[in-house]
Design a protein around this motif. Structure first.
Motif, PDB file in Angstrom:
ATOM      1  N   VAL A 137       8.014  55.602  46.866  1.00 20.73           N
ATOM      2  CA  VAL A 137       9.190  56.459  46.982  1.00 20.73           C
ATOM      3  C   VAL A 137       8.975  57.465  48.102  1.00 20.73           C
ATOM      4  N   ARG A 169      12.043  61.002  41.087  1.00 21.86           N
ATOM      5  CA  ARG A 169      12.728  59.873  41.729  1.00 21.86           C
ATOM      6  C   ARG A 169      12.296  58.544  41.141  1.00 21.86           C
ATOM      7  N   GLU A 220      13.962  58.065  37.818  1.00 23.14           N
ATOM      8  CA  GLU A 220      15.371  57.733  38.014  1.00 23.14           C
ATOM      9  C   GLU A 220      15.544  56.280  38.453  1.00 23.14           C
ATOM     10  N   GLU A 221      14.742  55.853  39.428  1.00 21.92           N
ATOM     11  CA  GLU A 221      14.847  54.480  39.948  1.00 21.92           C
ATOM     12  C   GLU A 221      14.464  53.441  38.903  1.00 21.92           C
ATOM     13  N   PHE A 240      11.611  52.672  47.676  1.00 22.26           N
ATOM     14  CA  PHE A 240      12.819  53.441  47.454  1.00 22.26           C
ATOM     15  C   PHE A 240      12.892  54.589  48.461  1.00 22.26           C
ATOM     16  N   SER A 269      19.420  55.672  51.017  1.00 27.67           N
ATOM     17  CA  SER A 269      19.519  54.211  50.947  1.00 27.67           C
ATOM     18  C   SER A 269      20.753  53.672  51.650  1.00 27.67           C
TER      19      SER A 269
END
Length: 189
Positions: free
Chosen positions: A30, A41, A44-45, A139, A143
């Motif tokens: 990330v 993050r 969340e991903e 990630f 994006s």
């Protein structure tokens, strides 16, 4: 602005084709500004991909200088690039290594993709090693989705803008000349 990539290891249970459960620990990458943001993050991903409980077992700064995704590729490869420079003082050639993460389907394609990325490099370089990386997915912070594109454009507009001049008692401090060659008196305490 240089991105800082964090490698996050995620441990979770996966049900295989036979119905048996298997515990896996997989690394993901990330883009974040701190360990705290990296943890947030990755949570969340991964919540979007894993419906069951998962645990982040490790977060560390990854040593990748650049990340290069390519279409129609499903694996990530770590390319070691040796940049060659001539040191005029000692008369010797110096090497400095950097690592790139390149997406490809096999080692040959990873080599070709690395050459593609490096084609506009002015200096000399060599590619001493390419190996398959255990990284499952990457990630990036932006994006390219609609909402994030607006955020990126706003960020770039702010970055390119200039601050307004400061006005104090009717005098603008925008065009102040500063004499950098003036001698500074040393004050003894």
């Amino acid at each position: 602005m240089s991105a800082t990539w964090y490698e996050c290891k995620v441990k979770y249970r996966k049900t295989d084709e036979t119905g048996g459960q298997k515990v896996l620990t997989e690394p993901y990458l990330v883009d974040a500004v701190s360990y705290t943001e990296a943890e947030s993050r990755i949570n969340e991903e991964m919540a979007a991909y894993i419906s069951e409980e998962f645990k982040i077992t490790n977060i560390k700064v990854a040593n990748y200088a650049e990340i290069h995704p390519f279409e129609n590729a499903d694996r990530w490869f770590k390319s070691k690039i040796s940049l060659l420079a001539y040191d005029e003082e000692s008369g010797k050639e110096r090497k400095s290594n950097m690592y790139m993460l390149v997406q490809a389907n096999d080692v040959r394609e990873a080599f070709d993709n690395t050459l593609e990325v490096m084609k506009n490099t002015m200096g000399e370089y060599s590619i001493p090693a390419i190996s398959e990386s255990p990284i499952m997915d990457v990630f990036p912070y932006f994006s390219g989705e609609e909402g994030e594109t607006e955020q990126l454009e706003r960020f770039n507009a702010i970055k390119a803008s200039k601050p307004e001049p400061v006005v104090v008692m009717g005098e603008s401090f925008d065009d102040i000349d500063i004499d950098t060659d003036a001698e500074v008196e040393e004050v003894e305490a």
